[in-house]
Design a protein around this motif. Structure first.
Motif, mmCIF file in Angstrom:
data_model
loop_
_atom_site.group_PDB
_atom_site.id
_atom_site.type_symbol
_atom_site.label_atom_id
_atom_site.label_comp_id
_atom_site.label_asym_id
_atom_site.label_seq_id
_atom_site.Cartn_x
_atom_site.Cartn_y
_atom_site.Cartn_z
ATOM 1 N N LEU A 1 29.700 38.888 29.745
ATOM 2 C CA LEU A 1 28.800 38.776 30.586
ATOM 3 C C LEU A 1 28.285 39.886 31.997
ATOM 4 C CD1 LEU A 1 28.419 35.204 31.131
ATOM 5 C CD2 LEU A 1 27.435 36.154 29.397
ATOM 6 N N ALA A 2 27.382 40.430 32.263
ATOM 7 C CA ALA A 2 27.380 41.244 33.108
ATOM 8 C C ALA A 2 27.889 41.280 34.013
ATOM 9 C CB ALA A 2 25.659 41.401 33.812
ATOM 10 N N GLY A 3 28.475 42.606 34.388
ATOM 11 C CA GLY A 3 29.879 42.129 35.723
ATOM 12 C C GLY A 3 29.350 43.343 36.769
ATOM 13 N N ALA A 4 29.102 43.133 37.991
ATOM 14 C CA ALA A 4 28.373 44.279 38.991
ATOM 15 C C ALA A 4 30.321 44.772 39.427
ATOM 16 C CB ALA A 4 28.545 43.416 40.451
ATOM 17 N N ARG A 5 31.440 44.351 39.049
ATOM 18 C CA ARG A 5 32.426 44.969 40.189
ATOM 19 C C ARG A 5 33.258 46.165 39.409
ATOM 20 N NH1 ARG A 5 37.087 40.848 41.489
ATOM 21 N NH2 ARG A 5 38.007 42.861 42.385
ATOM 22 N N ALA A 6 33.057 47.033 40.329
ATOM 23 C CA ALA A 6 33.960 48.567 39.635
ATOM 24 C C ALA A 6 34.931 48.217 39.014
ATOM 25 C CB ALA A 6 34.113 49.791 40.922
ATOM 26 N N ARG A 7 35.521 49.215 38.114
ATOM 27 C CA ARG A 7 36.798 49.613 37.581
ATOM 28 C C ARG A 7 37.597 49.838 38.738
ATOM 29 N NH1 ARG A 7 37.458 51.750 31.641
ATOM 30 N NH2 ARG A 7 39.517 50.828 32.253
ATOM 31 N N ARG A 8 39.041 48.578 38.979
ATOM 32 C CA ARG A 8 39.815 49.633 39.344
ATOM 33 C C ARG A 8 40.949 50.398 39.036
ATOM 34 N NH1 ARG A 8 40.323 43.006 40.058
ATOM 35 N NH2 ARG A 8 39.273 42.813 37.974
ATOM 36 N N ALA A 9 42.324 50.572 40.075
ATOM 37 C CA ALA A 9 42.777 51.347 40.282
ATOM 38 C C ALA A 9 44.209 50.861 38.827
ATOM 39 C CB ALA A 9 43.586 51.563 41.022
ATOM 40 N N PRO A 10 44.708 52.112 38.574
ATOM 41 C CA PRO A 10 45.665 51.907 37.421
ATOM 42 C C PRO A 10 46.511 50.670 37.570
ATOM 43 C CG PRO A 10 45.634 53.827 37.503
ATOM 44 C CD PRO A 10 44.784 53.283 38.937
#
Ligand code: CU
Length: 458
Positions: A294-303
């Motif tokens: 589903l849609a997600g608002a969070r940005a991708r995180r650090a490695p």
């Protein structure tokens, strides 16, 4: 790119993922783990329930564990009609808790019980399974997962166990009782016709960009599992429970019987897409689990960073180590002429009659004398050589070993390693756990048919 089809299982029907029952502690702090026969809807659709042997009425059994450093108390109750015992695979337990009948404990008879007390020394993904008549008892479902959590929780949105198994079922979805037939024993083992994944807890959906920890465990008696994921991008952070010093970018995962991989993945599929787990065979894949995104608002995180290391000794040198040769021989097309079994020299014909067709250093089955005796804290190098026509998942009890790599460095800590046909590889460990410990092939058909030995640490 790999083609995935929607055929969920090799024999048709639908894969089902469910959640095992929880175990509750008694007043004395012991969790009860009761082994008994039960009926389970293993194959969905019009198939009848399957008669299985499970712990607390489910396969896999209840998810056990706790936080690293805690103590786990488990009371095994045998409500079967034959002896059983539980081994804690990959856990560095005291010898008396290792669960090997005839070596570290007496098998638990029907209506009997045994109290296990286990320290969760290492964080990570482990498992438990029957170690008595294990080919039959594990095939029937006597296994479960142990998760020892890190003391400070990771920043993930889901922490999921993915339990893989390979069942040999009749057309009416019952476990076939042809355990240990000579063809299985002498070839690639008891391969099933229904490959199945249980995801626990089963998520209804992921959101785009979520970060997920996946703990893969191959509980199959003999099947090597080549796995592929779609809709995620990730890193392998641990093997056989033990954190890797540096996370590895994840591509395909191949798990031999009993091996585990912990991965941390980010959901890269977009909203409306899905995350797929597939058993991959050549160019074809069979979907084992699928989860909508589903849609997600969070940005991708650090490695992803390395997990905190476990308190296990890292090998730094094998200069003064004791070298132990371990030659695996036998099986179909293996050219073995004969071996010693129960102290007697036998030709291949006699070995076949005994059901013992695999040997380690010329000995089939468990020898009276250990393969070697190590003194406490001694460094040992096992020089394994697979002189057979089949791969073997070599497993050591009591501690993990590290591969001695050609450049002189040491591989990750492992308790089970897939030795392919013709391979010759060295594995080093520090003998820091006193007692009698098994080394055996975790293709349980091969173990049953002789590929096992033991060592002593004193
Ligand atoms: Cu084997």
């Amino acid at each position: 790119m790999m083609k995935l089809n929607r055929r969920k299982v090799l024999m048709g029907g639908l894969a089902m993922a469910g959640m095992p029952r929880f175990a509750k502690a008694k007043d004395d702090g012991f969790l009860e783990l009761a082994a008994f026969e039960t009926q389970m809807q293993l194959v969905e659709g019009e198939y009848p329930k399957t008669a299985v042997w499970g712990f607390n009425g489910s396969v896999p059994g209840p998810l056990l564990g706790g936080v690293q450093g805690e103590r786990m108390r488990v009371r095994l109750r045998n409500e079967l009609t034959e002896n059983t015992a539980v081994h804690w695979h990959g856990m560095r337990v005291k010898n008396a808790m290792d669960g090997v009948p005839g070596m570290t404990m007496q098998a638990v008879p029907p209506q009997g019980s045994f109290d296990y007390e286990i320290s969760l020394r290492d964080a990570g993904t482990y498992w438990y399974h029957s170690h008595n008549r294990s080919l039959k008892q594990v095939s029937k479902g006597l296994y479960g997962i142990v998760v020892a959590r890190e003391s400070s929780p990771l920043d993930v949105d889901h922490d999921l166990v993915v339990v893989l198994d390979d069942w040999r079922l009749s057309p009416d979805a019952q476990i076939t009782d042809d355990f240990g037939n000579m063809h299985d024993l002498s070839h690639a083992g008891r391969l099933g016709n229904y490959i199945h994944a249980v995801v626990d807890p089963l998520p209804t959906h992921f959101a785009a960009n979520q970060r997920v920890r996946l703990r893969f465990v191959n509980t199959a008696t003999d099947r090597i599992m080549p796995l592929a994921l779609q809709g995620v991008e990730g890193w392998i952070v641990a093997r056989d429970g033990m954190p890797l010093a540096r996370p590895e970018a994840m591509d395909q995962i191949t798990l031999g019987p009993a091996e585990r991989v912990d991965a941390i993945v980010d959901v890269t599929a977009e909203a409306g897409g899905e995350v797929l787990l597939a058993f991959r065979e050549g160019d074809q894949g069979y979907v084992l689990a699928e989860t909508p995104v589903l849609a997600g608002a969070r940005a991708r995180r650090a490695p992803v960073e390395a997990l905190p290391p476990n308190p296990i000794t890292n090998i730094t040198s094998v200069a003064d180590a004791r070298a132990v040769p371990m030659v695996m021989e036998g099986g179909a097309m293996g050219g073995l002429r004969g071996a010693t079994f129960k102290g007697e020299n036998m030709d291949m014909r006699a070995l076949v009659q005994e059901g013992q067709v695999w040997a380690v250093n010329g000995v089939a089955g468990l020898p009276d004398a250990p393969l070697f005796e190590a003194s406490l804290e001694e460094t040992v190098v096992l020089n394994m050589q697979n002189d057979t026509a089949f791969p073997h998942a070599m497993h050591m009890h009591g501690t993990h070993f590290q591969e001695v790599l050609p450049d002189g460095s040491f591989g990750p800590h492992k308790d089970t390693v897939l030795m392919m046909r013709g391979e010759q590889r060295a594995f080093a460990f520090v003998a820091d756990n006193p007692g009698k410990w098994l080394i055996h092939c975790h293709m349980l058909s091969h173990q049953t048919a002789g590929m096992k030995t033991w060592f002593k640490v004193s």
